[in-house]
Design an enzyme around this catalytic site. Sequence first.
Site, PDB file in Angstrom:
ATOM      1  N   ALA A   1      -1.966  -1.921   5.717  1.00 22.45           N
ATOM      2  CA  ALA A   1      -1.574  -1.423   7.071  1.00 22.45           C
ATOM      3  C   ALA A   1      -2.592  -1.310   7.933  1.00 22.45           C
ATOM      4  O   ALA A   1      -3.732  -1.537   7.901  1.00 22.45           O
ATOM      5  CB  ALA A   1      -1.138   0.105   6.532  1.00 22.45           C
TER       6      ALA A   1
ATOM      7  N   GLY B   1      -1.233  -2.831   1.947  1.00 19.65           N
ATOM      8  CA  GLY B   1       0.461  -3.205   2.556  1.00 19.65           C
ATOM      9  C   GLY B   1       0.839  -4.665   2.403  1.00 19.65           C
ATOM     10  O   GLY B   1       1.760  -5.417   2.387  1.00 19.65           O
TER      11      GLY B   1
ATOM     12  N   GLU C   1       1.639  -5.101  -1.120  1.00 18.75           N
ATOM     13  CA  GLU C   1       2.885  -4.894  -1.462  1.00 18.75           C
ATOM     14  C   GLU C   1       4.086  -5.781  -0.621  1.00 18.75           C
ATOM     15  O   GLU C   1       5.191  -5.827  -1.166  1.00 18.75           O
ATOM     16  CB  GLU C   1       3.022  -3.347  -0.701  1.00 18.75           C
ATOM     17  CG  GLU C   1       2.292  -2.493  -1.469  1.00 18.75           C
ATOM     18  CD  GLU C   1       2.012  -0.992  -0.819  1.00 18.75           C
ATOM     19  OE1 GLU C   1       2.598  -0.329  -1.405  1.00 18.75           O
ATOM     20  OE2 GLU C   1       1.410  -1.004   0.430  1.00 18.75           O
TER      21      GLU C   1
ATOM     22  N   GLU D   1      -5.816   1.818  -1.500  1.00 16.56           N
ATOM     23  CA  GLU D   1      -5.441   3.158  -0.780  1.00 16.56           C
ATOM     24  C   GLU D   1      -6.261   4.592  -1.262  1.00 16.56           C
ATOM     25  O   GLU D   1      -6.501   5.225  -0.449  1.00 16.56           O
ATOM     26  CB  GLU D   1      -3.910   3.618  -1.135  1.00 16.56           C
ATOM     27  CG  GLU D   1      -3.131   2.559  -0.347  1.00 16.56           C
ATOM     28  CD  GLU D   1      -2.604   1.000  -1.126  1.00 16.56           C
ATOM     29  OE1 GLU D   1      -1.910   0.421  -0.604  1.00 16.56           O
ATOM     30  OE2 GLU D   1      -3.255   1.030  -2.245  1.00 16.56           O
TER      31      GLU D   1
END
Length: 269
Positions: free
Chosen positions: A74, A119, A122, A142
């Site tokens: 992210a 991310g 993911e 995270e």
Amino acid sequence: MDFGTYPTLQLEHAGPALIVTVNRPEALNALAGQVVEDLTQLLLVLSELGREGQWPVRGVILTGAGEKSFVAGADIVEMNTMDAQAATEYGRKMHRVTLALEALPVPVIAAVNGFALGGGCELALACDYIYASSNARFGQPEVNLGLVPGFGGAVRLPRRVSPGMAREMIFSARPIKADEAYRIGLVNAVFDNKAALLEAAQEAVAELATKSPTAVANAKAAMSAMVGLSTVDALEVESTSFHSAFLTEDSVEGRNAFVAKRAAQFPGS
């Protein structure tokens, strides 16, 4: 088929494959809001693949620009300006992206070069295959930010590797190298460098292009629908998928070709 143009994505139609490159190398291809929006719009276009027997591509290869990073994660700088509600919506937008990847009627190969963290990991987990270069690094960091996976990692990672290994990766935030990712079943194969990685991904799509596109699409949809079901319910999904596949023109051609001992020429319908 016009796939469109997007500020943060590069598209290359390479034979039966569409290569989609996240193109923010200055930010290690982090998932800024514009990247999420571009992926969303592209996937809307790609969802039309195979309509009316038209298959302009037979597989999608997702990769990152440069040698250092697939998708670093992210965009934390951007996220740091958000309140909790905005950050949650950011996560939900990425949920829609990953679900759309899983719903595509063609296989998607994540060609992971360098970092696939948070991310990025993911995003790769929502693809059908994960191929990696030897410098790839996977992780869910995270907890180092006081956060938890928000783009599907806690859901998909335990389905790709053992639940215990998924918990260790998420709780410890420890990144793993490509060879360990292969050992635990996170990736399908490891290649020496990015060039070899992309070549292998294109060869995989070329092989898929010799198969019935409707059968591959039916198999992908059925396997996605089976996730979380009991054996009895999953077998019912399989039966329904088999019935639908048997009625296709591809099935007629495939069975006739087998009996006639010739190569099948699938019409894609």
